[in-house]
Design a protein around this motif. Sequence first.
Motif, short mmCIF file in Angstrom:
data_model
loop_
_atom_site.label_atom_id
_atom_site.label_comp_id
_atom_site.label_asym_id
_atom_site.label_seq_id
_atom_site.Cartn_x
_atom_site.Cartn_y
_atom_site.Cartn_z
N ALA A 117 0.52 -1.53 0.30
CA ALA A 117 -0.39 -0.28 -0.29
C ALA A 117 0.79 1.08 0.11
O ALA A 117 2.06 1.33 0.45
N TYR A 118 0.49 1.82 -0.64
CA TYR A 118 1.31 3.48 -0.58
C TYR A 118 0.27 4.61 1.06
O TYR A 118 -0.48 4.51 1.01
N LYS A 119 1.14 4.80 1.31
CA LYS A 119 0.40 5.84 2.36
C LYS A 119 0.04 6.99 1.68
O LYS A 119 -1.48 7.72 2.37
N ILE A 128 4.23 0.32 2.62
CA ILE A 128 4.34 -0.33 3.71
C ILE A 128 3.64 -1.41 2.51
O ILE A 128 2.94 -1.93 1.63
N ARG A 129 4.66 -2.74 2.85
CA ARG A 129 5.01 -3.70 2.05
C ARG A 129 4.53 -4.72 3.21
O ARG A 129 4.38 -6.39 2.86
N ASP A 130 4.34 -3.91 3.95
CA ASP A 130 4.58 -5.73 5.09
C ASP A 130 2.58 -5.62 5.48
O ASP A 130 2.24 -4.93 6.03
N PHE A 131 1.84 -6.50 4.71
CA PHE A 131 0.52 -7.05 5.09
C PHE A 131 0.30 -6.22 6.79
O PHE A 131 -0.89 -5.88 7.30
N SER A 179 8.73 7.14 -3.51
CA SER A 179 9.66 7.31 -2.86
C SER A 179 9.45 5.83 -1.80
O SER A 179 8.35 5.54 -1.14
N GLU A 180 10.53 5.26 -1.43
CA GLU A 180 10.23 3.89 -0.79
C GLU A 180 9.70 4.39 0.69
O GLU A 180 9.16 3.10 1.30
#
Length: 132
Positions: free
Chosen positions: A51-53, A122-125, A117-118
Motif C-alpha cells: 500500500a502507499y501511505k 507499506i510492504r508488510d500486510f 519514495s520508498e
Amino acid sequence: MNEIKIVNLPKISDPRGNLTFIQAPDHIPFQIKRAFWMYDVPGGEIRGGHAYKSQHEVIIALSGSFDVIITDRNNNRQIFHLNRSYFGLYMPPDTWRHMENFSTNSISLHLSSEIYSEDDYIRDFNEYKSVK
Ligand code: TYD
C-alpha cells in the motif's frame, strides 16, 4: 471522489485508430507527477503487494489484461480485471493491492500523484492491518 473505482475514459473512435486520454481533474482527483509501466511480466508472476501511505494511483491496461486485487484490513478482496485501454482503476492512498494473471505481452501503465519514495510504501500486510 476518493473511492476505489473504475474510471471510464474517453474513447475517440477513428478509422485511423482509436485514441484515449486521461486528464486531471476531469478523470482523476490528483495531478500526475510520475508514470511507470510494467511489461514482459512472465506468466504466473505477481507484482505489487503493498500500500502507499500518501500516493494516489490509477492503473490502465494499455495492452493485454491482468487482475488488480485489493485487500482490505478484514481480508475482504475485490478483483478488478483490466482488459481495455479506456478503463482506469483509481486507488486512493492506503489501498493494499497486488497484480496477477498477466496475459502475454500485457502492459500496465501506472500514473501516480507523487514521485518515487520508498518511505511511502507499506510492504508488510500485518503492518498495514495494524495501522489505522
Ligand atoms: P515496486 O513498486 O516495489 O514493484 P513491486 O511492488 O511490483 O515489486 O518497484 C520495484 C523496484 O523498482 C523498487 O525496488 C524500486 C524501483 N522503482 C523505482 O525506482 N521507481 C519507481 O517509480 C518504481 C515504481 C519502482
